[in-house]
Design a protein around this motif. Sequence first.
Motif, PDB file in Angstrom:
ATOM      1  N   GLN A   6      88.551  35.254  60.599  1.00  0.00           N
ATOM      2  CA  GLN A   6      87.124  35.443  60.848  1.00  0.00           C
ATOM      3  C   GLN A   6      86.520  35.795  59.495  1.00  0.00           C
ATOM      4  O   GLN A   6      87.004  36.706  58.828  1.00  0.00           O
ATOM      5  CB  GLN A   6      86.875  36.616  61.792  1.00  0.00           C
ATOM      6  N   THR A  44      84.562  52.954  61.786  1.00  0.00           N
ATOM      7  CA  THR A  44      84.248  51.553  62.089  1.00  0.00           C
ATOM      8  C   THR A  44      85.430  50.865  62.761  1.00  0.00           C
ATOM      9  O   THR A  44      85.269  50.147  63.757  1.00  0.00           O
ATOM     10  CB  THR A  44      83.877  50.801  60.796  1.00  0.00           C
ATOM     11  N   TYR A 101      86.019  49.450  66.470  1.00  0.00           N
ATOM     12  CA  TYR A 101      86.446  48.069  66.692  1.00  0.00           C
ATOM     13  C   TYR A 101      87.620  48.037  67.687  1.00  0.00           C
ATOM     14  O   TYR A 101      87.636  47.224  68.620  1.00  0.00           O
ATOM     15  CB  TYR A 101      86.866  47.423  65.365  1.00  0.00           C
ATOM     16  N   GLN A 147      86.115  48.948  71.179  1.00  0.00           N
ATOM     17  CA  GLN A 147      85.148  48.008  71.753  1.00  0.00           C
ATOM     18  C   GLN A 147      85.660  46.573  71.812  1.00  0.00           C
ATOM     19  O   GLN A 147      85.432  45.874  72.804  1.00  0.00           O
ATOM     20  CB  GLN A 147      83.854  48.052  70.950  1.00  0.00           C
ATOM     21  N   GLN A 148      86.310  46.108  70.759  1.00  0.00           N
ATOM     22  CA  GLN A 148      86.746  44.713  70.709  1.00  0.00           C
ATOM     23  C   GLN A 148      88.139  44.492  71.281  1.00  0.00           C
ATOM     24  O   GLN A 148      88.427  43.430  71.815  1.00  0.00           O
ATOM     25  CB  GLN A 148      86.705  44.199  69.267  1.00  0.00           C
ATOM     26  N   MET A 149      88.994  45.507  71.139  1.00  0.00           N
ATOM     27  CA  MET A 149      90.373  45.360  71.590  1.00  0.00           C
ATOM     28  C   MET A 149      90.623  46.054  72.925  1.00  0.00           C
ATOM     29  O   MET A 149      91.682  45.877  73.525  1.00  0.00           O
ATOM     30  CB  MET A 149      91.330  45.864  70.511  1.00  0.00           C
ATOM     31  N   TYR A 157      87.523  43.881  60.317  1.00  0.00           N
ATOM     32  CA  TYR A 157      88.074  43.636  61.652  1.00  0.00           C
ATOM     33  C   TYR A 157      89.576  43.770  61.596  1.00  0.00           C
ATOM     34  O   TYR A 157      90.177  43.849  60.519  1.00  0.00           O
ATOM     35  CB  TYR A 157      87.640  42.268  62.205  1.00  0.00           C
ATOM     36  N   ASP A 188      93.368  42.321  63.106  1.00  0.00           N
ATOM     37  CA  ASP A 188      94.069  41.185  63.673  1.00  0.00           C
ATOM     38  C   ASP A 188      95.542  41.560  63.815  1.00  0.00           C
ATOM     39  O   ASP A 188      96.057  42.344  62.998  1.00  0.00           O
ATOM     40  CB  ASP A 188      93.890  39.979  62.738  1.00  0.00           C
TER      41      ASP A 188
END
Length: 179
Positions: free
Chosen positions: A100, A130, A134, A137-139, A175, A177
């Motif tokens: 990304q 941050t 992440y 919220q994202q994982m 981010y 990964d």
Amino acid sequence: MDLPHFAYHPDPLASGSVKPSDAACRRCGQARGFLYVGTPYCLEELTEAICPWCIADGSAHRTFDAEFTDEMSLAAGVPRAAVEEVAWRTPGFSSWQPEQWLACCGDAAAFLEPAGHAELQERYPALEGTLIAYIMQQMGITGAAAHLLYRSLDRDNGPTAYVFQCRRCDNRPAYIDAP
């Protein structure tokens, strides 16, 4: 020999995307002391075969129709000129899943490096909040497990944080990964 300047990837040696090499570039035939270690998106096998100069001047893209970052990995709304600069004339980076390329202030951000917990603590301590956000919220990982995942980040073995710098403000988008 100094590497060419890449506005969207200012230190490809530090990020691990370019490495010293005595091999000649498949595009220009010169052994300039460095090669891109990623695998460009193209029909030919060009892993560790293209020099940073042929990336920077666009000749590797023109000769091999090579992209060094998938154009679709850039955020929506990034100007077309920036998408082409990142995809065609900037060394990409290796990630566990498709990369990304983050953006900020209406432009693609500059990629700094993959980072594990040690690198984050040393160079980017302000990113802890941050990245914890992440993870949550994202994982979808919360509580103690989110903090455990953050502390387990590893530059080389994953999960890995990918750190960027906005080219216009002080924001450092990032981010995570995992393999």
